[in-house]
Design a protein around this motif. Structure first.
Motif, PDB file in Angstrom:
ATOM      1  N   LYS A 178     -11.432  23.701  -7.288  1.00 25.01           N
ATOM      2  CA  LYS A 178     -10.684  22.510  -7.705  1.00 25.01           C
ATOM      3  C   LYS A 178     -11.590  21.465  -8.351  1.00 25.01           C
ATOM      4  O   LYS A 178     -11.168  20.722  -9.233  1.00 25.01           O
ATOM      5  N   GLN A 179     -12.844  21.424  -7.902  1.00 24.30           N
ATOM      6  CA  GLN A 179     -13.801  20.462  -8.435  1.00 24.30           C
ATOM      7  C   GLN A 179     -14.585  21.020  -9.621  1.00 24.30           C
ATOM      8  O   GLN A 179     -15.513  20.391 -10.113  1.00 24.30           O
ATOM      9  N   GLY A 180     -14.193  22.219 -10.082  1.00 23.36           N
ATOM     10  CA  GLY A 180     -14.854  22.825 -11.227  1.00 23.36           C
ATOM     11  C   GLY A 180     -16.238  23.354 -10.928  1.00 23.36           C
ATOM     12  O   GLY A 180     -17.061  23.503 -11.840  1.00 23.36           O
ATOM     13  N   GLN A 181     -16.515  23.651  -9.666  1.00 23.00           N
ATOM     14  CA  GLN A 181     -17.852  24.098  -9.270  1.00 23.00           C
ATOM     15  C   GLN A 181     -17.914  25.600  -9.008  1.00 23.00           C
ATOM     16  O   GLN A 181     -18.907  26.099  -8.484  1.00 23.00           O
ATOM     17  N   GLY A 182     -16.870  26.324  -9.326  1.00 23.56           N
ATOM     18  CA  GLY A 182     -16.887  27.765  -9.086  1.00 23.56           C
ATOM     19  C   GLY A 182     -15.601  28.399  -9.571  1.00 23.56           C
ATOM     20  O   GLY A 182     -14.656  27.706  -9.978  1.00 23.56           O
ATOM     21  N   GLY A 183     -15.559  29.735  -9.515  1.00 23.45           N
ATOM     22  CA  GLY A 183     -14.366  30.450  -9.935  1.00 23.45           C
ATOM     23  C   GLY A 183     -13.301  30.450  -8.862  1.00 23.45           C
ATOM     24  O   GLY A 183     -13.391  29.742  -7.852  1.00 23.45           O
ATOM     25  N   LEU A 184     -12.265  31.268  -9.078  1.00 25.65           N
ATOM     26  CA  LEU A 184     -11.168  31.341  -8.120  1.00 25.65           C
ATOM     27  C   LEU A 184     -11.647  31.907  -6.789  1.00 25.65           C
ATOM     28  O   LEU A 184     -12.494  32.791  -6.755  1.00 25.65           O
ATOM     29  N   PRO A 185     -11.112  31.411  -5.686  1.00 19.58           N
ATOM     30  CA  PRO A 185     -11.507  31.951  -4.379  1.00 19.58           C
ATOM     31  C   PRO A 185     -11.052  33.403  -4.226  1.00 19.58           C
ATOM     32  O   PRO A 185     -10.041  33.806  -4.808  1.00 19.58           O
ATOM     33  N   ASP A 186     -11.797  34.152  -3.465  1.00 16.69           N
ATOM     34  CA  ASP A 186     -11.513  35.571  -3.260  1.00 16.69           C
ATOM     35  C   ASP A 186     -10.398  35.727  -2.225  1.00 16.69           C
ATOM     36  O   ASP A 186     -10.603  35.491  -1.032  1.00 16.69           O
ATOM     37  N   ARG A 187      -9.223  36.148  -2.689  1.00 18.14           N
ATOM     38  CA  ARG A 187      -8.089  36.286  -1.771  1.00 18.14           C
ATOM     39  C   ARG A 187      -8.256  37.480  -0.824  1.00 18.14           C
ATOM     40  O   ARG A 187      -7.491  37.615   0.141  1.00 18.14           O
ATOM     41  N   HIS A 188      -9.272  38.301  -1.086  1.00 18.76           N
ATOM     42  CA  HIS A 188      -9.560  39.395  -0.149  1.00 18.76           C
ATOM     43  C   HIS A 188      -9.968  38.841   1.218  1.00 18.76           C
ATOM     44  O   HIS A 188      -9.749  39.493   2.246  1.00 18.76           O
ATOM     45  N   SER A 189     -10.541  37.636   1.215  1.00 20.57           N
ATOM     46  CA  SER A 189     -10.904  36.997   2.489  1.00 20.57           C
ATOM     47  C   SER A 189      -9.668  36.776   3.347  1.00 20.57           C
ATOM     48  O   SER A 189      -9.706  36.927   4.580  1.00 20.57           O
ATOM     49  N   LEU A 190      -8.544  36.418   2.698  1.00 18.10           N
ATOM     50  CA  LEU A 190      -7.298  36.218   3.432  1.00 18.10           C
ATOM     51  C   LEU A 190      -6.772  37.534   3.988  1.00 18.10           C
ATOM     52  O   LEU A 190      -6.262  37.589   5.115  1.00 18.10           O
ATOM     53  N   THR A 191      -6.886  38.587   3.197  1.00 18.26           N
ATOM     54  CA  THR A 191      -6.424  39.906   3.643  1.00 18.26           C
ATOM     55  C   THR A 191      -7.202  40.353   4.883  1.00 18.26           C
ATOM     56  O   THR A 191      -6.624  40.882   5.847  1.00 18.26           O
ATOM     57  N   GLU A 192      -8.517  40.149   4.859  1.00 14.12           N
ATOM     58  CA  GLU A 192      -9.331  40.541   6.003  1.00 14.12           C
ATOM     59  C   GLU A 192      -9.008  39.696   7.234  1.00 14.12           C
ATOM     60  O   GLU A 192      -8.933  40.207   8.359  1.00 14.12           O
ATOM     61  N   ALA A 193      -8.807  38.391   7.019  1.00  9.97           N
ATOM     62  CA  ALA A 193      -8.455  37.513   8.140  1.00  9.97           C
ATOM     63  C   ALA A 193      -7.113  37.918   8.737  1.00  9.97           C
ATOM     64  O   ALA A 193      -6.950  37.955   9.964  1.00  9.97           O
TER      65      ALA A 193
END
Length: 486
Positions: free
Chosen positions: A272-287
């Motif tokens: 959101k602050q322009g400091q990186g790409g999109l978050p990895d939604r695989h983290s949600l799948t693993e959680a």
């Protein structure tokens, strides 16, 4: 004065010469390298509340619930550290009989447990049972080798090591640790006591933890709290390699899921602050996979809330949380949150109401969402600088105003009332910062709102809004989004 000091001093005074009493008492206290028990520890639990009593009771009860689950996983000597802490919490919940029973049961099962005898004596002292308290002090003196001059012997040193390790275990479970620096202070105190325990125990106390799941899970928790998430995940994986059964090792699955959710939230804020790409939604799948394992064997408030958070992020756009991309996931989030609300004390958690409100807002239920945000705001600790509930509430009420058509009166009243309520809950500069952000993000809607207020002669809120757009007002940095975990 600590009750133990009082009873030891009373005993010593009977044998001291009158002329040297004061000097001998000071020498006695200075000579105690450590003091058994939990009631003298520098914990918020042992001091007056910093906020409303009902918030302290809620936080204390949550610790009791968490420790009760920990206790089921441990049957060795480490269980006594958990039970001593549970007795301390029971005492501070005004459950003195429960506290007495807890400490007495430890003394019977583990007669050499210094903390249990000290804690039991403290309870007796509070109950004004002086003879019973004195007997506990006598027992402690024997166990610590004070009377026979055996304090340096191996058995006494091992008892001291266990005593200090149990006290170290208690520090991270303290309450009212809302600030990051407070949590780090408790962890530092805990590590200091663990180091002292190792100094006392030496080779008697040092064991390899590679195949001890309980110790591995405690290490993973400490590294998680210190922000060393990769190391914490690695230790969780070690614990799960030793014991993959979720019924017996649900703690490792919970910690690993929490780290994955936190990693996603962190990457989302950076994006959101322009400091990186999109978050990895695989983290949600693993959680989600880890939490499903836990829910199959131990459904509880914490797990339902964390699953609700996972489904929430699965249901919204990976960058713009205001965009709904999977209504089914959002509905499952609401189901999980409803199940969490049915658990005690779920209704008293502001994070739960906040997340539920955000889900309802995405579904277009502004008034229901606003009611959730109001509840979350009311449950925040006075003086808190976490204004997420206020931010969401202002946006929901502004949305209600824009939908109100020819009858904006009720929505205007809600806005006025809750801005005043926010002033009672948060610091003034924090409220002003949220109003300023609202004006900048929704300039057109706020302009119409101001016109409606002026036309009705309701100028208090208008003045506050105008004050936020004056030049040379420093912007307040908003806190990053946080995991809703408890």
């Amino acid at each position: 004065m600590n009750y133990l000091d009082k009873h030891v001093i009373n005993k010593q005074e009977k044998t001291m010469k009158e002329g040297n009493t004061e000097e001998d008492i000071e020498s006695l206290i200075d000579g105690m390298a450590y003091i058994p028990g939990h009631f003298h520890l520098d914990l918020n639990l042992n001091h007056e509340p910093s906020g409303p009593g009902e918030l302290r009771r809620r936080d204390t009860q949550l610790k009791v619930d968490s420790l009760g689950a920990e206790l089921e996983a441990e049957v060795g000597y480490l269980q006594y550290g958990v039970r001593n802490l549970l007795g301390l919490l029971a005492f501070h919940l005004d459950q003195l009989e429960q506290a007495e029973e807890t400490f007495m049961s430890i003394c019977k099962e583990d007669p050499g447990n210094l903390n249990a005898w000290a804690n039991l004596g403290y309870v007796y002292d509070r109950l004004q049972r002086e003879l019973d308290a004195g007997e506990c002090v006598e027992k402690l003196s024997q166990l610590m080798g004070l009377e026979a001059g055996q304090a340096g012997q191996a058995e006494s040193r091992l008892s001291a090591a266990r005593c200090l390790a149990e006290q170290a275990y208690a520090h991270p479970y303290d309450i009212e640790l809302d600030r990051e620096e407070d949590r780090r202070e408790r962890l530092t105190a805990s590590l200091t006591l663990y180091n002292r325990a190792l100094d006392y125990g030496g080779e008697l106390a040092i064991k390899l933890a590679a195949d001890d799941v309980f110790i591995l899970n405690q290490l993973a928790k400490v590294f998680y709290l210190l922000g060393k998430h990769e190391m914490s995940t690695g230790i969780c994986n070690m614990a799960l390699n030793v014991l993959p059964d979720p019924e017996l090792n649900w703690q490792a699955y919970c910690t690993r899921a929490k780290i994955n959710v936190m990693a996603y939230v962190r990457d989302l804020e950076r994006a959101k602050q322009g400091q990186g790409g999109l978050p990895d939604r695989h983290s949600l799948t693993e959680a989600k996979a880890d939490l499903e394992k836990v829910l199959s064997v131990r459904p509880c408030l914490r797990t339902h809330l964390e699953m609700g958070q996972v489904y929430y992020y699965m249901g919204v756009d990976a960058l713009q949380e205001s965009l709904l991309v999977d209504e089914g996931a959002l509905n499952r989030a609401l189901v999980s949150l409803s199940q969490a609300l049915q658990c005690d004390p779920g209704d008293s958690l502001p994070d739960l109401h906040l997340l539920r409100g955000r889900c309802l807002l995405l579904k277009g239920e502004e008034q229901n969402a606003a009611d959730c945000f109001k509840r979350a705001l009311d449950l925040e600790r006075p003086g808190s600088r976490d204004t997420m509930a206020l931010r969401c509430l202002l946006e929901a009420l502004l949305g209600l105003f824009t939908q109100s058509g020819s009858d904006p009166g009720p929505s205007l009243t809600q806005l006025e009332v809750w801005v005043r309520r926010a002033q009672e809950r948060y610091p003034e500069d924090a409220v002003q910062a949220e109003l300023r952000s609202l004006c900048r993000a929704h300039t057109g809607e706020v302009t119409e709102l101001s016109r409606a207020l002026i036309s009705r002669g309701r100028l208090e809120l208008v003045r506050r809004l105008l004050k936020t757009v004056q030049p040379n007002q420093p912007a307040r940095k908003r806190p990053l989004a946080k995991s809703m975990s408890i």
